[in-house]
Write an enzyme that holds these catalytic residues in place. Structure first.
Site, PDB file in Angstrom:
ATOM      1  N   ASP A   1      -3.598   8.478  -4.928  1.00 26.47           N
ATOM      2  CA  ASP A   1      -3.547   7.864  -3.603  1.00 26.47           C
ATOM      3  C   ASP A   1      -2.332   8.387  -2.833  1.00 26.47           C
ATOM      4  O   ASP A   1      -2.370   9.465  -2.271  1.00 26.47           O
ATOM      5  CB  ASP A   1      -3.532   6.339  -3.761  1.00 26.47           C
ATOM      6  CG  ASP A   1      -3.939   5.575  -2.521  1.00 26.47           C
ATOM      7  OD1 ASP A   1      -3.568   6.013  -1.421  1.00 26.47           O
ATOM      8  OD2 ASP A   1      -4.615   4.536  -2.632  1.00 26.47           O
ATOM      9  N   ASN A   2      -1.232   7.648  -2.812  1.00 23.81           N
ATOM     10  CA  ASN A   2      -0.043   8.094  -2.085  1.00 23.81           C
ATOM     11  C   ASN A   2       0.878   8.916  -2.971  1.00 23.81           C
ATOM     12  O   ASN A   2       0.902   8.750  -4.200  1.00 23.81           O
ATOM     13  CB  ASN A   2       0.717   6.879  -1.532  1.00 23.81           C
ATOM     14  CG  ASN A   2      -0.017   6.241  -0.369  1.00 23.81           C
ATOM     15  OD1 ASN A   2      -0.418   6.915   0.567  1.00 23.81           O
ATOM     16  ND2 ASN A   2      -0.209   4.931  -0.437  1.00 23.81           N
TER      17      ASN A   2
ATOM     18  N   ASN B   1      -5.739  11.904   1.684  1.00 22.92           N
ATOM     19  CA  ASN B   1      -5.117  10.593   1.541  1.00 22.92           C
ATOM     20  C   ASN B   1      -3.608  10.709   1.705  1.00 22.92           C
ATOM     21  O   ASN B   1      -3.119  10.932   2.799  1.00 22.92           O
ATOM     22  CB  ASN B   1      -5.529  10.001   0.185  1.00 22.92           C
ATOM     23  CG  ASN B   1      -5.491   8.496   0.163  1.00 22.92           C
ATOM     24  OD1 ASN B   1      -4.436   7.889   0.122  1.00 22.92           O
ATOM     25  ND2 ASN B   1      -6.660   7.875   0.201  1.00 22.92           N
TER      26      ASN B   1
ATOM     27  N   HIS C   1      -0.795   0.599   7.051  1.00 25.19           N
ATOM     28  CA  HIS C   1      -1.345   1.455   5.993  1.00 25.19           C
ATOM     29  C   HIS C   1      -0.202   2.357   5.505  1.00 25.19           C
ATOM     30  O   HIS C   1       0.787   1.859   4.999  1.00 25.19           O
ATOM     31  CB  HIS C   1      -2.526   2.233   6.573  1.00 25.19           C
ATOM     32  CG  HIS C   1      -3.487   2.746   5.561  1.00 25.19           C
ATOM     33  ND1 HIS C   1      -4.767   3.161   5.886  1.00 25.19           N
ATOM     34  CD2 HIS C   1      -3.384   2.948   4.234  1.00 25.19           C
ATOM     35  CE1 HIS C   1      -5.404   3.565   4.805  1.00 25.19           C
ATOM     36  NE2 HIS C   1      -4.573   3.469   3.786  1.00 25.19           N
TER      37      HIS C   1
ATOM     38  N   ASN D   1      -4.880   7.781   7.458  1.00 23.76           N
ATOM     39  CA  ASN D   1      -4.544   7.129   6.190  1.00 23.76           C
ATOM     40  C   ASN D   1      -3.038   7.143   5.948  1.00 23.76           C
ATOM     41  O   ASN D   1      -2.434   6.116   5.708  1.00 23.76           O
ATOM     42  CB  ASN D   1      -5.283   7.823   5.044  1.00 23.76           C
ATOM     43  CG  ASN D   1      -5.068   7.160   3.708  1.00 23.76           C
ATOM     44  OD1 ASN D   1      -3.950   7.094   3.193  1.00 23.76           O
ATOM     45  ND2 ASN D   1      -6.148   6.652   3.117  1.00 23.76           N
TER      46      ASN D   1
ATOM     47  N   GLU E   1       0.813  -1.213   0.000  1.00 21.16           N
ATOM     48  CA  GLU E   1       0.000   0.000   0.000  1.00 21.16           C
ATOM     49  C   GLU E   1       0.844   1.261   0.000  1.00 21.16           C
ATOM     50  O   GLU E   1       0.506   2.251  -0.635  1.00 21.16           O
ATOM     51  CB  GLU E   1      -0.954  -0.001   1.193  1.00 21.16           C
ATOM     52  CG  GLU E   1      -2.183   0.888   1.022  1.00 21.16           C
ATOM     53  CD  GLU E   1      -1.920   2.371   1.215  1.00 21.16           C
ATOM     54  OE1 GLU E   1      -2.655   3.185   0.632  1.00 21.16           O
ATOM     55  OE2 GLU E   1      -0.961   2.721   1.947  1.00 21.16           O
TER      56      GLU E   1
ATOM     57  N   HIS F   1      -4.037  -0.206  11.799  1.00 17.12           N
ATOM     58  CA  HIS F   1      -5.481  -0.297  12.063  1.00 17.12           C
ATOM     59  C   HIS F   1      -5.817  -1.598  12.793  1.00 17.12           C
ATOM     60  O   HIS F   1      -6.471  -2.476  12.222  1.00 17.12           O
ATOM     61  CB  HIS F   1      -6.270  -0.209  10.757  1.00 17.12           C
ATOM     62  CG  HIS F   1      -6.060   1.059   9.990  1.00 17.12           C
ATOM     63  ND1 HIS F   1      -6.430   2.291  10.474  1.00 17.12           N
ATOM     64  CD2 HIS F   1      -5.490   1.275   8.779  1.00 17.12           C
ATOM     65  CE1 HIS F   1      -6.119   3.223   9.581  1.00 17.12           C
ATOM     66  NE2 HIS F   1      -5.542   2.629   8.549  1.00 17.12           N
TER      67      HIS F   1
END
Length: 354
Positions: free
Chosen positions: A268-269, A223, A114, A167, A53, A133
């Site tokens: 996203d990232n 994010n 994450h 996140n 991720e 998480h």
């Protein structure tokens, strides 16, 4: 009269639902299909089967990879297995992923990593910050990397009411950081209702042992987060809004918005090249396919490169686009010395030589 009011109310609610549904599908790019953009020298990374991720690469070429994320509503190929942190040395001729051993006393069974970030202290100590998480709650785990042993020593677990739906994270020191909350609510049903209604309630929080505060707000879905090489600017990806926000960082750690870069993809990232300042984004070309996983209609992958983001006309280049047959649901792209790593939320990871 009462029946008329009921019918009128039902009509209003139906119209509102229809409008929200159309807007939600638009935000997800539900009809977007892209032509492939191929890279010639790529291979899947052996051993990474449950996502990568987020990826962080140290200046010496050591790449850290978070794997095994289980996120409410998203696909997981191994929902009962704990997460892992992998290491790759990109200086090797044929880099391979090695799982890092985590020190005793840390609850590995509930490890659900994450976003990640790292900080090198003045004494060359290397700290790894991991958004975790456990039981779908949010914590930040701080580890010290022991290179000689390929291990992580767990130092502390950070919890705070303002870190409610974390996140991603960018480390600012050995014990302070910025973190994005991608939702206002932490309950999974309310999280998706929040997205469906288009509530811009997510934010960015600054954390230190002596002060915790909100420093930016009003995001649809805050994010990925990262910082410029000169530490003057913070970049925030708003996934559902298709934006990258450029924020100016102040001495008291507060942030003010400098500009917004509009994109046509769900970024996203964010990874920032330390020497050029270029921003690489792992993106979801069609968010509907990601949320509603169908093995007959796989979520694709997209990598973009943003150059000169502080200028009047930044350059955005599609570096890689794939329909999911190789790589599903790209979430991060990171580069080092002509080598590119592409990670995903729940699938595989790709190594490419540019």
């Amino acid at each position: 009269m009462g029946k008329v009011l009921v019918l009128a109310l039902a009509g209003i609610l139906a119209a509102l639902f229809g409008e929200r549904l159309v807007e939600f599908r638009r935000k997800l790019n539900s009809s977007r299909e892209l032509e492939p953009v191929e890279l010639p020298n790529c291979r899947l990374i052996k051993g990474i089967e449950r996502g990568a991720e987020d990826i962080y690469i140290l200046p010496d070429g050591l790449a850290f990879i978070s794997s095994g994320l289980k996120y409410p509503g998203l696909k997981s190929f191994a929902p009962d297995k704990p997460g892992e942190i992998f290491l790759m040395d990109l200086n090797d001729e044929n880099p391979r992923a090695v799982e890092l051993r985590i020190s005793r006393g840390f609850d590995l069974a509930s490890f659900n990593p994450h976003g990640i970030s790292m900080y090198i202290d003045k004494d060359d100590s290397v700290y790894l910050f991991v958004v975790n998480h456990p039981e779908f709650k949010s914590t930040v785990e701080v580890f010290k990397f022991v290179e000689d042993e390929n291990s992580l020593v767990h130092l502390k677990t950070i919890r705070h009411e303002l870190l409610s739906s974390v996140n991603d994270i960018v480390a600012l020191g050995p014990d302070h950081f910025y973190a994005t909350n991608d939702h206002y609510f932490s309950d999974s049903i309310l999280m998706y209702l929040e997205l469906f209604l288009g509530l811009s309630w997510s934010n960015v929080v600054y954390y230190s042992p002596t002060e915790v505060k909100e420093v930016a707000s009003g995001f649809y879905s805050a994010n990925g987060i990262n910082i410029s090489p000169d530490k003057k600017y913070v970049y925030i990806a708003d996934l559902m809004a298709h934006h990258v926000h450029v924020m100016e960082k102040h001495a008291n750690w507060s942030l003010t918005q400098l500009k917004v870069l509009e994109l046509d993809t769900l970024v996203d990232n964010l990874f920032v090249e330390p020497y050029t300042g270029d921003i690489w984004g792992g993106c979801h070309p069609n968010g509907m396919k990601l949320l509603f996983y169908d093995p007959e209609n796989l979520p694709g992958s997209e990598v973009i490169r943003i150059q000169n983001i502080l200028s009047a006309e930044p350059t955005v280049t599609q570096v890689y686009v794939e329909n999911g047959s190789v790589l599903q649901g790209s979430s991060v792209a990171a580069v080092y010395s002509g080598k590119l790593l592409i990670g995903t939320v729940f699938h595989r990871a790709l190594y490419c030589e540019l």
